[in-house]
Design a protein around this motif. Sequence first.
Motif, mmCIF file in Angstrom:
data_model
loop_
_atom_site.group_PDB
_atom_site.id
_atom_site.type_symbol
_atom_site.label_atom_id
_atom_site.label_comp_id
_atom_site.label_asym_id
_atom_site.label_seq_id
_atom_site.Cartn_x
_atom_site.Cartn_y
_atom_site.Cartn_z
ATOM 1 N N VAL A 119 -3.115 0.956 -8.279
ATOM 2 C CA VAL A 119 -4.144 1.693 -9.021
ATOM 3 C C VAL A 119 -4.942 0.743 -9.907
ATOM 4 O O VAL A 119 -6.182 0.811 -9.969
ATOM 5 C CB VAL A 119 -3.501 2.826 -9.845
ATOM 6 C CG1 VAL A 119 -4.536 3.487 -10.744
ATOM 7 C CG2 VAL A 119 -2.859 3.858 -8.925
ATOM 8 N N LEU A 120 -4.242 -0.163 -10.594
ATOM 9 C CA LEU A 120 -4.932 -1.114 -11.462
ATOM 10 C C LEU A 120 -5.818 -2.064 -10.667
ATOM 11 O O LEU A 120 -6.886 -2.470 -11.135
ATOM 12 C CB LEU A 120 -3.917 -1.910 -12.276
ATOM 13 C CG LEU A 120 -3.244 -1.169 -13.425
ATOM 14 C CD1 LEU A 120 -2.245 -2.081 -14.129
ATOM 15 C CD2 LEU A 120 -4.270 -0.679 -14.428
ATOM 16 N N GLU A 121 -5.374 -2.429 -9.489
ATOM 17 C CA GLU A 121 -6.197 -3.308 -8.646
ATOM 18 C C GLU A 121 -7.521 -2.637 -8.290
ATOM 19 O O GLU A 121 -8.591 -3.267 -8.338
ATOM 20 C CB GLU A 121 -5.429 -3.680 -7.372
ATOM 21 C CG GLU A 121 -6.183 -4.655 -6.474
ATOM 22 C CD GLU A 121 -5.377 -5.048 -5.250
ATOM 23 O OE1 GLU A 121 -5.957 -5.653 -4.330
ATOM 24 O OE2 GLU A 121 -4.161 -4.753 -5.222
ATOM 25 N N HIS A 143 -10.323 11.128 -11.603
ATOM 26 C CA HIS A 143 -9.187 11.702 -12.340
ATOM 27 C C HIS A 143 -7.943 11.802 -11.466
ATOM 28 O O HIS A 143 -6.816 11.732 -11.959
ATOM 29 C CB HIS A 143 -9.555 13.079 -12.900
ATOM 30 C CG HIS A 143 -9.775 14.117 -11.850
ATOM 31 N ND1 HIS A 143 -10.936 14.210 -11.112
ATOM 32 C CD2 HIS A 143 -8.967 15.114 -11.396
ATOM 33 C CE1 HIS A 143 -10.852 15.221 -10.266
ATOM 34 N NE2 HIS A 143 -9.661 15.785 -10.414
ATOM 35 N N VAL A 144 -8.137 11.951 -10.152
ATOM 36 C CA VAL A 144 -6.996 11.986 -9.240
ATOM 37 C C VAL A 144 -6.388 10.591 -9.119
ATOM 38 O O VAL A 144 -5.156 10.425 -9.082
ATOM 39 C CB VAL A 144 -7.423 12.512 -7.859
ATOM 40 C CG1 VAL A 144 -6.228 12.589 -6.911
ATOM 41 C CG2 VAL A 144 -8.083 13.878 -7.986
ATOM 42 N N LEU A 145 -7.235 9.565 -9.090
ATOM 43 C CA LEU A 145 -6.753 8.197 -8.963
ATOM 44 C C LEU A 145 -5.980 7.745 -10.202
ATOM 45 O O LEU A 145 -4.948 7.067 -10.090
ATOM 46 C CB LEU A 145 -7.944 7.257 -8.719
ATOM 47 C CG LEU A 145 -7.625 5.774 -8.607
ATOM 48 C CD1 LEU A 145 -6.757 5.494 -7.387
ATOM 49 C CD2 LEU A 145 -8.916 4.955 -8.541
ATOM 50 N N THR A 146 -6.452 8.129 -11.380
ATOM 51 C CA THR A 146 -5.820 7.667 -12.619
ATOM 52 C C THR A 146 -4.690 8.585 -13.102
ATOM 53 O O THR A 146 -4.063 8.287 -14.130
ATOM 54 C CB THR A 146 -6.868 7.539 -13.736
ATOM 55 O OG1 THR A 146 -7.524 8.800 -13.913
ATOM 56 C CG2 THR A 146 -7.909 6.484 -13.390
ATOM 57 N N GLY A 172 1.772 2.271 3.692
ATOM 58 C CA GLY A 172 0.667 3.212 3.863
ATOM 59 C C GLY A 172 -0.245 3.246 2.651
ATOM 60 O O GLY A 172 -1.470 3.359 2.777
ATOM 61 N N ALA A 173 0.321 3.134 1.447
ATOM 62 C CA ALA A 173 -0.479 3.158 0.221
ATOM 63 C C ALA A 173 -1.409 1.951 0.157
ATOM 64 O O ALA A 173 -2.569 2.064 -0.269
ATOM 65 C CB ALA A 173 0.429 3.192 -1.006
ATOM 66 N N VAL A 174 -0.922 0.803 0.586
ATOM 67 C CA VAL A 174 -1.762 -0.390 0.595
ATOM 68 C C VAL A 174 -2.934 -0.215 1.551
ATOM 69 O O VAL A 174 -4.084 -0.578 1.238
ATOM 70 C CB VAL A 174 -0.920 -1.622 0.979
ATOM 71 C CG1 VAL A 174 -1.809 -2.846 1.171
ATOM 72 C CG2 VAL A 174 0.131 -1.902 -0.076
ATOM 73 N N GLN A 175 -2.663 0.356 2.724
ATOM 74 C CA GLN A 175 -3.731 0.602 3.695
ATOM 75 C C GLN A 175 -4.777 1.565 3.135
ATOM 76 O O GLN A 175 -5.986 1.328 3.246
ATOM 77 C CB GLN A 175 -3.139 1.152 4.988
ATOM 78 C CG GLN A 175 -4.184 1.431 6.066
ATOM 79 C CD GLN A 175 -3.582 2.117 7.291
ATOM 80 O OE1 GLN A 175 -2.429 2.573 7.237
ATOM 81 N NE2 GLN A 175 -4.329 2.192 8.364
ATOM 82 N N LEU A 176 -4.325 2.635 2.512
ATOM 83 C CA LEU A 176 -5.257 3.634 1.969
ATOM 84 C C LEU A 176 -6.047 3.073 0.789
ATOM 85 O O LEU A 176 -7.225 3.401 0.617
ATOM 86 C CB LEU A 176 -4.476 4.882 1.558
ATOM 87 C CG LEU A 176 -3.850 5.678 2.709
ATOM 88 C CD1 LEU A 176 -2.972 6.797 2.160
ATOM 89 C CD2 LEU A 176 -4.926 6.248 3.618
ATOM 90 N N MET A 177 -5.402 2.244 -0.032
ATOM 91 C CA MET A 177 -6.128 1.637 -1.142
ATOM 92 C C MET A 177 -7.264 0.744 -0.620
ATOM 93 O O MET A 177 -8.367 0.707 -1.189
ATOM 94 C CB MET A 177 -5.169 0.834 -2.008
ATOM 95 C CG MET A 177 -5.742 0.392 -3.361
ATOM 96 S SD MET A 177 -6.692 -1.133 -3.289
ATOM 97 C CE MET A 177 -5.397 -2.298 -2.892
ATOM 98 N N GLY A 178 -7.007 0.021 0.471
ATOM 99 C CA GLY A 178 -8.069 -0.793 1.070
ATOM 100 C C GLY A 178 -9.231 0.054 1.568
ATOM 101 O O GLY A 178 -10.399 -0.321 1.429
ATOM 102 N N LEU A 179 -8.924 1.222 2.149
ATOM 103 C CA LEU A 179 -9.987 2.120 2.603
ATOM 104 C C LEU A 179 -10.797 2.661 1.428
ATOM 105 O O LEU A 179 -12.035 2.758 1.499
ATOM 106 C CB LEU A 179 -9.382 3.278 3.409
ATOM 107 C CG LEU A 179 -8.659 2.897 4.706
ATOM 108 C CD1 LEU A 179 -8.038 4.135 5.356
ATOM 109 C CD2 LEU A 179 -9.620 2.219 5.676
ATOM 110 N N LEU A 180 -10.121 3.018 0.350
ATOM 111 C CA LEU A 180 -10.827 3.507 -0.839
ATOM 112 C C LEU A 180 -11.731 2.424 -1.425
ATOM 113 O O LEU A 180 -12.856 2.712 -1.850
ATOM 114 C CB LEU A 180 -9.818 3.977 -1.893
ATOM 115 C CG LEU A 180 -9.062 5.261 -1.572
ATOM 116 C CD1 LEU A 180 -7.971 5.498 -2.612
ATOM 117 C CD2 LEU A 180 -10.016 6.452 -1.544
ATOM 118 N N ARG A 181 -11.248 1.201 -1.435
ATOM 119 C CA ARG A 181 -12.070 0.114 -1.962
ATOM 120 C C ARG A 181 -13.322 -0.091 -1.109
ATOM 121 O O ARG A 181 -14.406 -0.377 -1.636
ATOM 122 C CB ARG A 181 -11.247 -1.175 -2.028
ATOM 123 C CG ARG A 181 -12.005 -2.326 -2.665
ATOM 124 C CD ARG A 181 -11.095 -3.469 -3.021
ATOM 125 N NE ARG A 181 -10.363 -3.973 -1.870
ATOM 126 C CZ ARG A 181 -9.435 -4.926 -1.938
ATOM 127 N NH1 ARG A 181 -9.105 -5.449 -3.114
ATOM 128 N NH2 ARG A 181 -8.815 -5.336 -0.853
#
Length: 594
Positions: A273-275, A244-247, A205-214
């Motif tokens: 997060v680093l990606e 600030h929430v992301l980091t 799920g985190a990978v999917q959400l990171m793609g949406l944020l990008r």
Amino acid sequence: MTDTRRRVKVYTLNEDRQWDDRGTGHVSSGYVERLKGMSLLVRAESDGSLLLESKINPNTAYQKQQEDEKFLTDLFAQLTDEATDEEKRQELVNFLKEFCAFSQTLQPQNRDAFFKTLSNMGILPALEVILGMDDTQVRSAATDIFSYLVEYNPSMVREFVMQEAQQNDDVSKKLTEQKITNKDILLINLIIEHMICDTDPELGGAVQLMGLLRTLVDPENMLATANKTEKTEFLGFFYKHCMHVLTAPLLANTTEDKPSKDDFQTAQLLALVLELLTFCVEHHTYHIKNYIINKDILRRVLVLMASKHAFLALCALRFKRKIIGLKDEFYNRYIMKSFLFEPVVKAFLNNGSRYNLMNSAIIEMFEFIRVEDIKSLTAHVIENYWKALEDVDYVQTFKGLKLRFEQQRERQDNPKLDSMRSILRNHRYRRDARTLEDEEEMWFNTDEDDMEDGEAVVSPSDKTKNDDDIMDPISKFMERKKLKESEEKEVLLKTNLSGRQSPSFKLSLSSGTKTNLTSQSPAANLPGSPGSPGSPGSPGSPGSVPKSTSQTAAITTKGGLVGLVDYPDDDEDDDEDEDKEDTLLLSKKAKFES
């Protein structure tokens, strides 16, 4: 009947206002005699039975739209109502998910109308409530629905979250005046929190959400109009309210010299997060630069170089490599001021002589600095870390950096030497083509009689150069030339006094020629050779007549004439009449010249 062959799913609303699944079939339209008009027909995909038969009236579309709006309003109300049963909520959110999935089969125009209707009915506020619930299945379905919206129109989602932030700011301002804390959470921050708090060991799920944020922070799909720029507005909002929430997990885990938590799941999360941060460095400009420098983000990221997980250490190194690749002096000064090469050098030394991805990535970063000649970073690395790196000799990267540094320091200590090298380099390799043409034109337009003995042709471009490094060798050459001219005149004078005829040609010397009129080549002394004593046609042989009908060859070089060479005619079969005629012509020419 015209069969459009569109595959649809049919639901009917029962007496309890629940949706019953009637099955999947193909929809078609045509005239139905029994209904006395054009009708919609849906036949089952399995056996062809009639699932739906409905007459199309002129006001059907308007009524259908009203019914859809009422249906969606009721659907969102039930989804967000706390009194709704959990099982019932799961059915409703799954139905909405299938509804959105079905929209992908629609034509673009119909799909646009579908998502606009969902947006107008308040699907995003409803998703915000659903994502805040504890039921993981409901949250997972809500995430899938949110992904459909982001993929369809990210600008629509950005507009909603920015309006939401503005409303929250206004509310917070009023509540602050009343000393009440506002606990409203933005939709995009809710997405980030779900990414951070994903309990799945594989972080699916985190990978999917990171793609949406990008997708949401990607400037490539942001709109720019005459009145406003979505990139400027949204990135300003994102770095103020969301970064600030992301980091937060990164900053929480890098308070010491090594990661506080170094388990696999935490390492995976920090890598995600680093990606995303690396993506921001590459695609954003001053927003991410100000954030990294002001929050000292790079120093915190490089703490992860000490992680036992190689993939996380490589993610940290990739983040720094992306920053160095920008060749931005603001970043470079920040790196040098904080000595941010130290974690990289430590990781390189700890890696030892192992030839692996870490070794190659670190060497590649220093090689980039050397090849691109980033002077500030080169000096910083050599001045502070040379002792630790000087023994690395299986690659020439670090010795090359040292050479770059020494050359740079030499230029700083002796700027005059650097300018002289530049002049010489330009003089040797950067001569204008027009200058060459002018020199050739000057050579062909120059009369031989206007040139004195031993005069060298000097190009206009050479005459204009008066630097010390050029004038000094020229002055020495002129002294040698004057001495040589005096020797030549003395030899010519002796020749004239001895009764011999003066030569009918002039000899022009260049700076590289070392011919002496008083010297003779070994070949000239060989018996029988042309011009040697005792040979036919030689001036010293009995009965010989000096011949002036000689073949002359002119050899030109970059500096001008090299010389004129006389080849005496050694043909023994010449007639005596020709000799007499040549003698007569020679005497006339000598008188004319005198």
